[in-house]
Enzyme design. Structure first.
Site, PDB file in Angstrom:
ATOM      1  N   SER A 148       0.858  -1.183   0.000  1.00 43.02           N
ATOM      2  CA  SER A 148       0.000   0.000   0.000  1.00 43.02           C
ATOM      3  C   SER A 148       0.894   1.233   0.000  1.00 43.02           C
ATOM      4  O   SER A 148       2.030   1.174   0.484  1.00 43.02           O
ATOM      5  CB  SER A 148      -0.863   0.015   1.269  1.00 43.02           C
ATOM      6  OG  SER A 148      -1.514   1.262   1.416  1.00 43.02           O
ATOM      7  N   TYR A 187      -2.088  -0.975  10.271  1.00 43.19           N
ATOM      8  CA  TYR A 187      -2.128  -1.221   8.824  1.00 43.19           C
ATOM      9  C   TYR A 187      -0.797  -0.820   8.199  1.00 43.19           C
ATOM     10  O   TYR A 187      -0.204  -1.569   7.419  1.00 43.19           O
ATOM     11  CB  TYR A 187      -3.278  -0.415   8.211  1.00 43.19           C
ATOM     12  CG  TYR A 187      -3.486  -0.644   6.732  1.00 43.19           C
ATOM     13  CD1 TYR A 187      -4.370  -1.634   6.284  1.00 43.19           C
ATOM     14  CD2 TYR A 187      -2.822   0.112   5.779  1.00 43.19           C
ATOM     15  CE1 TYR A 187      -4.572  -1.842   4.923  1.00 43.19           C
ATOM     16  CE2 TYR A 187      -3.019  -0.097   4.424  1.00 43.19           C
ATOM     17  CZ  TYR A 187      -3.891  -1.068   4.005  1.00 43.19           C
ATOM     18  OH  TYR A 187      -4.081  -1.280   2.657  1.00 43.19           O
TER      19      TYR A 187
HETATM   20  N1  LIG Z   1      -8.579  -0.691  -2.132  1.00 42.58           N
HETATM   21  C1  LIG Z   1      -7.592   0.128  -1.816  1.00 42.58           C
HETATM   22  O1  LIG Z   1      -7.725   1.371  -1.891  1.00 42.58           O
HETATM   23  C2  LIG Z   1      -6.262  -0.440  -1.377  1.00 42.58           C
HETATM   24  C3  LIG Z   1      -5.188   0.458  -1.254  1.00 42.58           C
HETATM   25  C4  LIG Z   1      -3.948  -0.024  -0.859  1.00 42.58           C
HETATM   26  C5  LIG Z   1      -3.780  -1.374  -0.592  1.00 42.58           C
HETATM   27  N2  LIG Z   1      -4.820  -2.220  -0.702  1.00 42.58           N
HETATM   28  C6  LIG Z   1      -4.575  -3.624  -0.375  1.00 42.58           C
HETATM   29  O2  LIG Z   1      -5.001  -4.454  -1.423  1.00 42.58           O
HETATM   30  C7  LIG Z   1      -5.459  -5.703  -0.893  1.00 42.58           C
HETATM   31  C8  LIG Z   1      -6.873  -5.951  -1.378  1.00 42.58           C
HETATM   32  O3  LIG Z   1      -7.665  -4.866  -0.920  1.00 42.58           O
HETATM   33  P1  LIG Z   1      -9.137  -4.624  -1.459  1.00 42.58           P
HETATM   34  O4  LIG Z   1      -9.396  -3.184  -1.340  1.00 42.58           O
HETATM   35  O5  LIG Z   1      -9.336  -5.348  -2.733  1.00 42.58           O
HETATM   36  O6  LIG Z   1      -9.929  -5.347  -0.259  1.00 42.58           O
HETATM   37  P2  LIG Z   1     -11.370  -6.035  -0.244  1.00 42.58           P
HETATM   38  O7  LIG Z   1     -11.829  -5.915   1.163  1.00 42.58           O
HETATM   39  O8  LIG Z   1     -12.209  -5.552  -1.341  1.00 42.58           O
HETATM   40  O9  LIG Z   1     -11.010  -7.569  -0.527  1.00 42.58           O
HETATM   41  C9  LIG Z   1     -10.156  -8.253   0.347  1.00 42.58           C
HETATM   42  C10 LIG Z   1     -10.503  -9.732   0.315  1.00 42.58           C
HETATM   43  O10 LIG Z   1      -9.571 -10.390   1.182  1.00 42.58           O
HETATM   44  C11 LIG Z   1     -10.300 -11.283   2.016  1.00 42.58           C
HETATM   45  N3  LIG Z   1      -9.549 -11.488   3.256  1.00 42.58           N
HETATM   46  C12 LIG Z   1      -9.380 -10.606   4.279  1.00 42.58           C
HETATM   47  N4  LIG Z   1      -8.647 -11.175   5.245  1.00 42.58           N
HETATM   48  C13 LIG Z   1      -8.350 -12.424   4.816  1.00 42.58           C
HETATM   49  C14 LIG Z   1      -7.631 -13.506   5.378  1.00 42.58           C
HETATM   50  N5  LIG Z   1      -7.079 -13.422   6.601  1.00 42.58           N
HETATM   51  N6  LIG Z   1      -7.511 -14.652   4.658  1.00 42.58           N
HETATM   52  C15 LIG Z   1      -8.085 -14.761   3.444  1.00 42.58           C
HETATM   53  N7  LIG Z   1      -8.799 -13.777   2.864  1.00 42.58           N
HETATM   54  C16 LIG Z   1      -8.921 -12.628   3.550  1.00 42.58           C
HETATM   55  C17 LIG Z   1     -11.645 -10.619   2.242  1.00 42.58           C
HETATM   56  O11 LIG Z   1     -12.632 -11.548   2.628  1.00 42.58           O
HETATM   57  C18 LIG Z   1     -11.912 -10.014   0.860  1.00 42.58           C
HETATM   58  O12 LIG Z   1     -12.585 -10.920   0.018  1.00 42.58           O
HETATM   59  C19 LIG Z   1      -5.357  -5.590   0.629  1.00 42.58           C
HETATM   60  O13 LIG Z   1      -4.162  -6.190   1.062  1.00 42.58           O
HETATM   61  C20 LIG Z   1      -5.337  -4.096   0.854  1.00 42.58           C
HETATM   62  O14 LIG Z   1      -4.668  -3.746   2.040  1.00 42.58           O
HETATM   63  C21 LIG Z   1      -6.058  -1.785  -1.087  1.00 42.58           C
END
Ligand SMILES: NC(=O)c1ccc[n+]([C@@H]2O[C@H](COP(=O)([O-])OP(=O)(O)OC[C@H]3O[C@@H](n4cnc5c(N)ncnc54)[C@H](O)[C@@H]3O)[C@@H](O)[C@H]2O)c1
Length: 251
Positions: free
Chosen positions: A137, A150
């Site tokens: 991130s 985080y």
């Molecule tokens: N969306 C953003 O703006 C953003 C920005 C920076 C980083 N990220 C990172 O990208 C990744 C995906 O984020 P997103 O926004 O698509 O999230 P999201 O919440 O849309 O999807 C995340 C998925 O991971 C699953 N999950 C959570 N904990 C888990 C675990 N312990 N084991 C297995 N599955 C698990 C959830 O059930 C969900 O289906 C994350 O690591 C997040 O930190 C997202």
């Protein structure tokens, strides 16, 4: 047939990643803690393309059991995407933060990548040169207040990325993609789906003029996993529409 494993594949960036690689002719093993989200992903793909595995990627025993299933399904992996994580960065006030909550963020965002990588290495070596992409991130390099667990998980994952790269090469390249603000509302399971509404200010704080979408991150993952990135390892690529490069002055 090339084979990928994506953690957190039921929603958001992970879902878009799984769908991209399946459409590109790969077989995909999909881990998610949310069985409903995983089931909805499975409905979109033929059984020959997807192995949906309900799994808490931050739990050692669950990961061992999930990899037993993966090992029976494929003899090797070309790509592991460590994407699972608690997407909400807000932890609340530092001095009131419970250790159990700290551990939740660290387990899902950092320990999960360690556990899944450790279990995947024998399968990745069988398909060398193979690749790991960790989803960090921009919060690994910048912070808002009250987002420390985080940020620590993502900063740890960024360090794990270069440490793994120097330990696992030349068989396995290891890189990270650091997303900025990525809108995932339309990529959630049906009951959680939302339509995006971004203010002018939200769009304009990005030099590219918009908030990101999961496919912006998928493009970077696909490039890092491909032969064109064969000389790239240990790197973290920031994909944030330029947001972290914008200097903010308050006059
Ligand atoms: N969306 C953003 O703006 C953003 C920005 C920076 C980083 N990220 C990172 O990208 C990744 C995906 O984020 P997103 O926004 O698509 O999230 P999201 O919440 O849309 O999807 C995340 C998925 O991971 C699953 N999950 C959570 N904990 C888990 C675990 N312990 N084991 C297995 N599955 C698990 C959830 O059930 C969900 O289906 C994350 O690591 C997040 O930190 C997202």
């Amino acid at each position: 047939m090339r084979t990928a494993l994506v953690t957190g594949a039921g929603a958001g960036i992970g879902r878009a990643t799984a769908l991209h690689f399946a459409a590109a002719g790969w077989r995909v093993a999909a881990f998610d803690i949310d069985e409903t989200a995983l089931g909805e992903l499975a409905d979109l793909l033929p059984e020959s393309r997807l192995l949906p595995v309900p799994c808490d990627a931050g739990d050692e025993q669950a990961v061992e059991a999930a990899f037993k299933e993966v090992g029976e399904w494929t003899e090797g992996l070309d790509l592991l995407v460590n994407n699972a994580g608690i997407a909400d960065p807000y932890c609340g006030p530092f001095e009131k933060f419970a250790l159990a909550d700290w551990n939740r963020w660290i387990d899902a965002g950092l320990t999960a990548a360690f556990l899944c990588s450790r279990a995947a290495i024998p399968l990745l070596r069988k398909r060398a040169p193979a690749s790991v992409v960790n989803i960090t991130s921009t919060r690994a390099i910048q912070s808002e207040p009250d987002t420390f667990a985080y940020a620590a998980a993502k900063g740890g994952l960024a360090a794990l990325t270069h440490a793994m790269a120097v330990s696992l090469g030349p068989d396995i390249r290891v890189n990270a993609v650091a997303p900025g603000w990525i809108e995932t509302g339309p990529w959630q399971k049906q009951s959680d789906r939302t339509e995006p509404k971004h203010s002018k200010k939200a769009r304009e704080q990005h030099p590219v003029g918009r908030v990101g979408v999961p496919d912006d991150i998928v493009s970077a993952i696909a490039w890092l996993a491909g032969d064109g990135a064969g000389f790239v390892t240990g790197q973290q690529i920031v994909v944030d529409g330029g947001m972290t490069k914008r200097m903010i002055y308050t006059a």
